[in-house]
Design an enzyme around this catalytic site. Structure first.
Site, PDB file in Angstrom:
ATOM      1  CG  HIS A   1      -1.926  -1.026   1.316  1.00 33.70           C
ATOM      2  ND1 HIS A   1      -2.098  -1.812   2.431  1.00 33.70           N
ATOM      3  CD2 HIS A   1      -2.858  -1.434   0.426  1.00 33.70           C
ATOM      4  CE1 HIS A   1      -3.090  -2.658   2.217  1.00 33.70           C
ATOM      5  NE2 HIS A   1      -3.568  -2.458   0.997  1.00 33.70           N
TER       6      HIS A   1
ATOM      7  CE  LYS B   1     -13.506  -6.389   2.688  1.00 33.26           C
ATOM      8  NZ  LYS B   1     -12.214  -6.009   2.137  1.00 33.26           N
TER       9      LYS B   1
ATOM     10  NE  ARG C   1      -2.575  -8.323  -4.291  1.00 35.73           N
ATOM     11  CZ  ARG C   1      -3.353  -8.849  -3.370  1.00 35.73           C
ATOM     12  NH1 ARG C   1      -2.887  -9.138  -2.188  1.00 35.73           N
ATOM     13  NH2 ARG C   1      -4.632  -9.107  -3.634  1.00 35.73           N
TER      14      ARG C   1
ATOM     15  CB  SER D   1      -4.561  -6.455   4.406  1.00 39.23           C
ATOM     16  OG  SER D   1      -4.059  -5.214   3.996  1.00 39.23           O
TER      17      SER D   1
END
Length: 164
Positions: free
Chosen positions: A17, A41, A90, A129
């Site tokens: 990040h 979440k 990614r 994460s």
């Protein structure tokens, strides 16, 4: 003046990040890194904690501000008068997911919000994460993944939790 929003959960913020933040801050005059308050979440850190972490990590970047939002990105961007969103990629699987979101945001914003994709630097292509949280939950070393102060905060969250 060019401005962009880099939205995300940042739970926790990783070196990946931070890499995107640094690179995007060189592309735009103003970069707002904004933590999404997603009630669906089960976050490790509260929105306020994630904002605080990001403020500490970006304190030496004068054109970066940290904020949070709840709801649709297109509404938040319109409120801020910002027409660009930044997302990190990614792998090809990230692209497929992020492309759908970018196209939906462009549609919902009536063409007013475009997305800029930054490919992750190779040294951070493995980082997520959720991976950081899993490593930490089992007592693994997350120092290659996050700044030291973030690692300490993550480990403190897992102290006393039973992960079996």
């Amino acid at each position: 003046m060019t401005a962009a929003i880099y939205p995300g959960s940042f739970d926790p913020m990783t070196f990946g990040h931070l890499d995107v933040i640094k690179r995007a801050s060189k592309m735009f005059d103003r970069l707002t890194v904004s933590v999404l308050d997603n009630k669906a979440k089960n976050a490790l850190f509260s929105v306020e904690e994630r904002v605080s972490i990001l403020k500490e990590a970006t304190k030496d970047m004068p054109n970066v501000t940290i904020d949070s939002f709840c709801g649709l990105l297109v509404d938040y961007a319109a409120q801020k008068g910002i027409h660009s969103s930044v997302r990190g990629l990614r792998a090809i699987t990230d692209f497929e997911y992020e492309l759908q979101i970018a196209q939906t945001n462009r549609l919902l914003s009536k063409g007013m919000l475009d997305t800029v994709f930054l490919t992750t630097s190779l040294e951070y292509s493995y980082l997520s994460s959720s991976g950081v949280k899993e490593i930490a939950a089992f007592g693994g070393d997350i120092s290659p993944c996050v700044p030291d102060f973030v690692a300490e905060l993550v480990y403190n969250k897992y102290k006393g939790r039973n992960i079996t």
